[in-house]
Scaffold this motif. Sequence first.
Motif, mmCIF file in Angstrom:
data_model
loop_
_atom_site.group_PDB
_atom_site.id
_atom_site.type_symbol
_atom_site.label_atom_id
_atom_site.label_comp_id
_atom_site.label_asym_id
_atom_site.label_seq_id
_atom_site.Cartn_x
_atom_site.Cartn_y
_atom_site.Cartn_z
ATOM 1 N N UNK A 1 0.867 -1.189 0.000
ATOM 2 C CA UNK A 1 0.000 0.000 0.000
ATOM 3 C C UNK A 1 0.896 1.228 0.000
ATOM 4 N N UNK A 2 0.970 1.947 1.109
ATOM 5 C CA UNK A 2 1.817 3.144 1.110
ATOM 6 C C UNK A 2 3.292 2.801 1.000
ATOM 7 N N UNK A 3 3.658 1.542 1.337
ATOM 8 C CA UNK A 3 5.056 1.135 1.235
ATOM 9 C C UNK A 3 5.590 1.130 -0.180
ATOM 10 N N UNK A 4 4.697 1.190 -1.164
ATOM 11 C CA UNK A 4 5.130 1.243 -2.560
ATOM 12 C C UNK A 4 5.403 2.673 -3.025
ATOM 13 N N UNK A 5 5.076 3.663 -2.205
ATOM 14 C CA UNK A 5 5.320 5.054 -2.570
ATOM 15 C C UNK A 5 6.779 5.421 -2.295
ATOM 16 N N UNK A 6 7.292 6.473 -2.904
ATOM 17 C CA UNK A 6 8.667 6.906 -2.611
ATOM 18 C C UNK A 6 8.827 7.223 -1.120
ATOM 19 N N UNK A 7 9.949 6.803 -0.569
ATOM 20 C CA UNK A 7 10.236 6.991 0.855
ATOM 21 C C UNK A 7 11.282 8.086 1.019
ATOM 22 N N UNK A 8 10.917 9.114 1.779
ATOM 23 C CA UNK A 8 11.828 10.239 2.036
ATOM 24 C C UNK A 8 12.410 10.790 0.730
ATOM 25 N N UNK A 9 11.554 10.949 -0.249
ATOM 26 C CA UNK A 9 11.983 11.468 -1.551
ATOM 27 C C UNK A 9 12.504 12.892 -1.370
ATOM 28 N N UNK A 10 13.676 13.201 -1.922
ATOM 29 C CA UNK A 10 14.218 14.565 -1.774
ATOM 30 C C UNK A 10 13.284 15.644 -2.291
ATOM 31 N N UNK A 11 12.466 15.302 -3.283
ATOM 32 C CA UNK A 11 11.526 16.294 -3.805
ATOM 33 C C UNK A 11 10.423 16.592 -2.804
ATOM 34 N N UNK A 12 10.246 15.698 -1.824
ATOM 35 C CA UNK A 12 9.209 15.881 -0.808
ATOM 36 C C UNK A 12 9.791 16.467 0.475
ATOM 37 N N UNK A 13 10.882 15.845 0.960
ATOM 38 C CA UNK A 13 11.409 16.238 2.273
ATOM 39 C C UNK A 13 12.611 17.175 2.179
ATOM 40 N N UNK A 14 13.165 17.332 0.990
ATOM 41 C CA UNK A 14 14.404 18.104 0.891
ATOM 42 C C UNK A 14 14.278 19.417 0.166
ATOM 43 N N UNK A 15 13.060 19.793 -0.196
ATOM 44 C CA UNK A 15 12.889 21.035 -0.943
ATOM 45 C C UNK A 15 12.066 22.039 -0.142
ATOM 46 N N UNK A 16 12.498 23.303 -0.112
ATOM 47 C CA UNK A 16 11.697 24.325 0.591
ATOM 48 C C UNK A 16 10.294 24.455 0.018
#
Length: 220
Positions: free
Chosen positions: A77-92
Motif C-alpha cells: 500500500x503506502x510502502x510502494x510510494x517513494x520513501x523520504x523522496x528529496x523532492x518531498x522532504x528536501x525542498x523548501x
Amino acid sequence: MRTLLGVSVTLLAVVLTGCAGAPSNGQATTPPPSAATPTSSAEPAVPETTPPVPESAAYAIPTDCASLIASTPFTSTFGSWPLNDPAVVGSPDGPYYTPSGSISPTPAPSGATLLEAMLSATQLRCVWREPQADITNLSVEIGEVDPAISAAYLQSLPAEGFSCTQDDSAETCEKFETESKYNVEVGQTVLVRDGVFIRVNQANVSTPQLMDTLVTDVWG
C-alpha cells in the motif's frame, strides 16, 4: 638451745620468702592481656559487594524506515510510494521540508508549541509520498520525549477532537475526519509509552493494525 635457735631461724626465713611473692593487699594479680589478643570493640569485616548492573532499556528506537513495515501488508500500500523522496522532504517548496530518516533530536524553538516541543525529540522520521501527490501521504515519527511534555500534549488533544484511551502500558489518542477539499479521510494517531512517542499522520490510505506493527518494532 643452739638447735632450737637454728630451727626458729629457718622457719622465719620460709615465712619471709612466702610473703615476698604475695601482693600487699592480699589479692591475686592478673597478667595484662596480650597485645595480640583481639578485643570486643574490633570493627566487623565489611563484605565485598558488586555494584548492580543497570537494566537495559525495554525498547529500541528503529533507525531504518524501510524496516518498520518489512514483511507486512503495508509494503503493497503506502510502502510502494517513494520513501523520504528529496523532492518531498528536501525542498523548501515541498510539503515536508524537514530532516528525515534516522536523525538527531534538536532543541525546541523558542515559543514552541507542545507538538513542536515533542517533535523536536524525533529520532526517526519516515515520509511515504509521491512528489506529485496533492494530499495522499503517510508519515511516521518516533522518539524519546520528556514525559512532562508528552503528558501535557496528550492532555490537550481531547479539546482538539481526539479520542484518547489508556491501558497498563500506553496512552493512545487518535482523530480521523474527512478532508473537505479532496473528500478523503485524513487521520493522526499518537501513542506514548515508556517515554517514547509514535506519531502517525496519514491521508487517503487505510492502515489497519499499523500502530500495532510499529509498537512491535519498538518494544519487540
